[in-house]
Design an enzyme around this catalytic site. Structure first.
Site, mmCIF file in Angstrom:
data_model
loop_
_atom_site.group_PDB
_atom_site.id
_atom_site.type_symbol
_atom_site.label_atom_id
_atom_site.label_comp_id
_atom_site.label_asym_id
_atom_site.label_seq_id
_atom_site.Cartn_x
_atom_site.Cartn_y
_atom_site.Cartn_z
ATOM 1 N N SER A 1 7.740 4.387 16.390
ATOM 2 C CA SER A 1 6.963 3.339 17.059
ATOM 3 C C SER A 1 7.432 1.949 16.631
ATOM 4 O O SER A 1 7.468 1.020 17.442
ATOM 5 C CB SER A 1 5.462 3.521 16.806
ATOM 6 O OG SER A 1 5.120 3.195 15.477
ATOM 7 N N LEU B 1 16.988 8.576 0.495
ATOM 8 C CA LEU B 1 17.483 7.500 -0.356
ATOM 9 C C LEU B 1 18.836 7.027 0.186
ATOM 10 O O LEU B 1 19.669 7.841 0.585
ATOM 11 C CB LEU B 1 17.656 8.060 -1.769
ATOM 12 C CG LEU B 1 17.667 7.088 -2.929
ATOM 13 C CD1 LEU B 1 16.380 6.275 -2.983
ATOM 14 C CD2 LEU B 1 17.859 7.859 -4.235
ATOM 15 N N HIS C 1 7.354 -0.674 4.354
ATOM 16 C CA HIS C 1 6.526 0.313 3.659
ATOM 17 C C HIS C 1 5.057 0.032 4.007
ATOM 18 O O HIS C 1 4.626 -1.123 3.979
ATOM 19 C CB HIS C 1 6.746 0.210 2.144
ATOM 20 C CG HIS C 1 6.025 1.286 1.399
ATOM 21 N ND1 HIS C 1 6.491 2.581 1.349
ATOM 22 C CD2 HIS C 1 4.860 1.282 0.717
ATOM 23 C CE1 HIS C 1 5.641 3.325 0.660
ATOM 24 N NE2 HIS C 1 4.643 2.562 0.264
#
Ligand code: GRF
Length: 190
Positions: A14, A88, A105
């Site tokens: 999104s 990562l 985040h």
């Protein structure tokens, strides 16, 4: 000179969609490549609908080779955006895009970040800790999870009646509102 963005996304995409829409008719910034580690990620359909090239990677390609750098050269990639990408980033890529790679985040880092802290786990932890506020963090990417310099944060309240689901909704609204603009500002600053 036009700046070219690569977006890494593996979830619903999104945020990637918001970024694609925002830069669709932009004069000097374009979303030029979508990278995913999931061949069936919905974000790949969004890319195709928008005529944006896609690249599906596996662990061997990403960690044992530097082939992605050649791809990035091919597409003239200047800037990398992680939007729901959980792997990562390997050292060779961090170094090549130092200060030119950001992640979003869904919490106010350094709280509620690190390996395994993603999606509803973040919002559940915020709820369980009785936080009065949460929000989003956009940060530079380094070789650790959720650890690079913070470039932007925005907050929202957590009310007593909030559930992890309602918190997720508020946080997602902040992401969609701010992420494209923050990218634009970073790319337009000298
Ligand atoms: C977002 O909450 C983002 O903060 C995190 O992953 C999620 C991606 O959501 N890194 P979507 O796939 O863009 O909807």
């Amino acid at each position: 000179m036009k700046k070219h963005i690569a977006i890494f996304a593996s979830g619903t995409g999104s945020n990637a969609k918001k970024i694609i829409d925002y830069f669709k008719h932009h004069n000097n910034i374009s979303v030029s490549l979508i990278v995913s580690n999931k061949a069936d990620a919905p974000v790949l359909d969004i890319a195709r609908e928008n005529g944006i090239p896609t690249l599906v990677i596996d662990r061997e390609y990403f960690y044992q080779t530097t082939s992605i750098l050649k791809k990035f050269n091919e597409y003239l990639i200047d800037f990398v955006v992680l939007a729901g990408f959980l792997w990562l980033v390997p050292a060779y890529l961090v170094k090549s895009f130092e200060r030119r790679m950001i992640n979003i985040h869904p919490a106010l880092l350094p709280k509620y970040g690190g390996k395994g802290m993603y999606g509803m786990k973040v919002h559940q932890a915020v709820r369980d800790s009785g936080e009065k506020e949460t929000g989003i963090t956009i940060h530079l990417v380094n070789e650790q999870y959720d650890d690079g310099d913070v470039v932007f944060q925005a907050k929202c309240n957590v009310e007593p009646e909030d559930t992890p689901q309602t918190i997720a909704k508020k946080v997602q609204q902040l992401e969609h509102r701010h992420f494209p603009e923050v990218i634009e500002k970073l790319l337009q600053s000298p």
